[in-house]
Design an enzyme around this catalytic site. Structure first.
Site, PDB file in Angstrom:
ATOM      1  N   TRP A   8       0.768  -1.362   0.018  1.00 62.20           N
ATOM      2  CA  TRP A   8       0.141   0.154  -0.053  1.00 62.20           C
ATOM      3  C   TRP A   8       0.931   1.228   0.068  1.00 62.20           C
ATOM      4  O   TRP A   8       1.825   1.557   0.894  1.00 62.20           O
ATOM      5  CB  TRP A   8      -0.914   0.155   1.363  1.00 62.20           C
ATOM      6  CG  TRP A   8      -1.837  -0.652   1.421  1.00 62.20           C
ATOM      7  CD1 TRP A   8      -2.239  -1.991   1.779  1.00 62.20           C
ATOM      8  CD2 TRP A   8      -3.520  -0.583   0.551  1.00 62.20           C
ATOM      9  NE1 TRP A   8      -3.361  -2.739   1.763  1.00 62.20           N
ATOM     10  CE2 TRP A   8      -4.163  -1.804   1.152  1.00 62.20           C
ATOM     11  CE3 TRP A   8      -4.014   0.578   0.255  1.00 62.20           C
ATOM     12  CZ2 TRP A   8      -5.521  -1.829   0.775  1.00 62.20           C
ATOM     13  CZ3 TRP A   8      -5.266   0.465  -0.133  1.00 62.20           C
ATOM     14  CH2 TRP A   8      -6.091  -0.780   0.282  1.00 62.20           C
ATOM     15  N   ASP A   9       0.573   2.119  -0.764  1.00 62.31           N
ATOM     16  CA  ASP A   9       1.119   3.546  -0.801  1.00 62.31           C
ATOM     17  C   ASP A   9       0.300   4.146   0.291  1.00 62.31           C
ATOM     18  O   ASP A   9      -0.869   3.757   0.634  1.00 62.31           O
ATOM     19  CB  ASP A   9       0.855   4.356  -2.245  1.00 62.31           C
ATOM     20  CG  ASP A   9       1.029   5.689  -2.191  1.00 62.31           C
ATOM     21  OD1 ASP A   9       2.231   6.185  -1.790  1.00 62.31           O
ATOM     22  OD2 ASP A   9      -0.001   6.464  -2.482  1.00 62.31           O
ATOM     23  N   LEU A  10       0.529   5.283   0.709  1.00 66.21           N
ATOM     24  CA  LEU A  10      -0.432   6.005   1.737  1.00 66.21           C
ATOM     25  C   LEU A  10      -0.913   7.313   1.304  1.00 66.21           C
ATOM     26  O   LEU A  10      -2.131   7.232   1.289  1.00 66.21           O
ATOM     27  CB  LEU A  10       0.630   6.314   3.078  1.00 66.21           C
ATOM     28  CG  LEU A  10       1.211   5.207   4.046  1.00 66.21           C
ATOM     29  CD1 LEU A  10       2.126   5.765   4.898  1.00 66.21           C
ATOM     30  CD2 LEU A  10      -0.030   4.250   4.408  1.00 66.21           C
ATOM     31  N   THR A  13      -3.729   7.517  -1.289  1.00 70.60           N
ATOM     32  CA  THR A  13      -4.490   6.255  -1.429  1.00 70.60           C
ATOM     33  C   THR A  13      -5.171   5.746  -0.102  1.00 70.60           C
ATOM     34  O   THR A  13      -6.212   5.498  -0.414  1.00 70.60           O
ATOM     35  CB  THR A  13      -3.314   5.159  -1.627  1.00 70.60           C
ATOM     36  OG1 THR A  13      -2.492   5.487  -2.793  1.00 70.60           O
ATOM     37  CG2 THR A  13      -3.591   3.743  -1.895  1.00 70.60           C
TER      38      THR A  13
END
Length: 228
Positions: A8-10, A13
C-alpha cells in the site's frame, strides 16, 4: 483470495493528503506573512511538484525538497520570509494530519488477517510513522518500507528490492501494488514485475505509458478484485 500480499501507498491512497496539505500550507503561508492566496498556493504547489518529480527520477535527494521548496516559493513571490523555518513548521503540521480517505478503515479491517499488508511510501519516515500511529493504522501492516529510511524511492527498482526480499510471498503473481500515482506506484510496481492497482479517485484520464493491471475509483472496489 487472488493476492496474498498487498503493498500500500499511503498519501492519496489511504490518507487524504490533499486535505492535510491544504490546511497546513494555508496556515504556514499566513503565519509567515505571505498570505494564502490562490496565486501563492499555486506557486508553492508548482515548485513542490517539480521537486518531487525530480526526486522520483533520482535527480535530487529528499533533503533538497525539505530545504528549498518554501525558500524557492518565497523568492519567486519576492517575500523576505525564512523558507527553512517555514519548511520545518510545515513538517510539524503534516505530522498531525490524520485525515483518511473514505472507506480506508473499512477496507483495511475487511482484509486484516486474510492477507499480508505492507506500506510502500516515498514519504518522510518520522512523519509517516506518527501519522500511522495517530490514525491507529499501524496495526494493519506487517512492514513499513519508507523511502526516507531506505535511501531510495519509488519508482526506482532499488526501492522494491528490499521489499521483495522481506515479505513472505515470493510469487510475484500473488503480490499487488496499490497506489494513486501512475509515475511512482504503478510504474514502480510494473518495473518490479508486480500487478498494480491504480486508485483513481478523481477519474483521471490515462495519459502516461503506465497501464495498471486494475483501476478502481473507490477503495471498496478492491474487494471485488480480491474475491475474483
Amino acid at each position: 483470495m487472488r493476492y496474498s500480499t498487498l503493498l500500500w501507498d499511503l498519501d492519496g491512497t489511504l490518507y487524504d493528503f490533499e486535505k492535510n496539505e491544504d490546511r497546513s500550507l494555508r496556515r504556514i503561508l499566513d503565519d509567515f506573512g505571505v498570505g494564502a492566496t490562490a496565486e501563492h498556493l499555486a506557486c508553492y504547489r508548482r515548485i513542490n511538484h517539480q521537486l518531487w518529480s525530480d526526486y522520483e527520477q533520482g535527480l535530487i535527494g529528499k533533503q533538497v525538497i525539505e530545504d528549498t521548496r518554501f525558500q524557492r516559493t518565497f523568492d519567486e513571490l519576492g517575500v523576505g520570509a525564512d523558507g527553512l523555518a517555514a519548511s520545518r513548521a510545515y513538517r510539524k503540521l503534516l505530522m498531525q494530519g490524520y485525515d483518511l480517505i473514505e472507506g480506508a478503515c473499512e477496507i483495511m479491517t475487511a482484509l486484516q488477517g486474510k492477507v499480508e499488508m505492507d506500506v510502500i511510501t516515498n514519504g518522510d519516515g518520522p512523519t509517516q510513522r506518527q501519522r500511522l500511529a495517530g490514525a491507529d493504522m499501524a496495526k494493519y501492516f506487517s512492514h513499513l518500507f519508507i523511502s526516507d529510511e531506505l535511501g531510495v524511492q519509488k519508482p526506482q527498482a532499488e526501492f522494491f528490492e528490499p521489499v521483495l526480499r522481506t515479505i513472505a510471498e515470493k510469487d510475484p503473481r500473488r503480490i499487488l501494488v496499490i497506489g494513486d500515482s501512475l509515475s511512482s506506484d504503478i510504474a514502480g510496481g510494473q518495473a518490479a514485475g508486480l500487478d498494480t492497482c491504480w486508485v483513481n479517485r478523481k477519474h483521471q484520464s490515462m495519459t502516461l505509458k503506465e497501464k495498471p493491471t486494475w483501476q478502481i475509483n473507490d477503495l471498496c472496489q478492491l474487494m471485488e478484485i480480491m474475491d475474483e
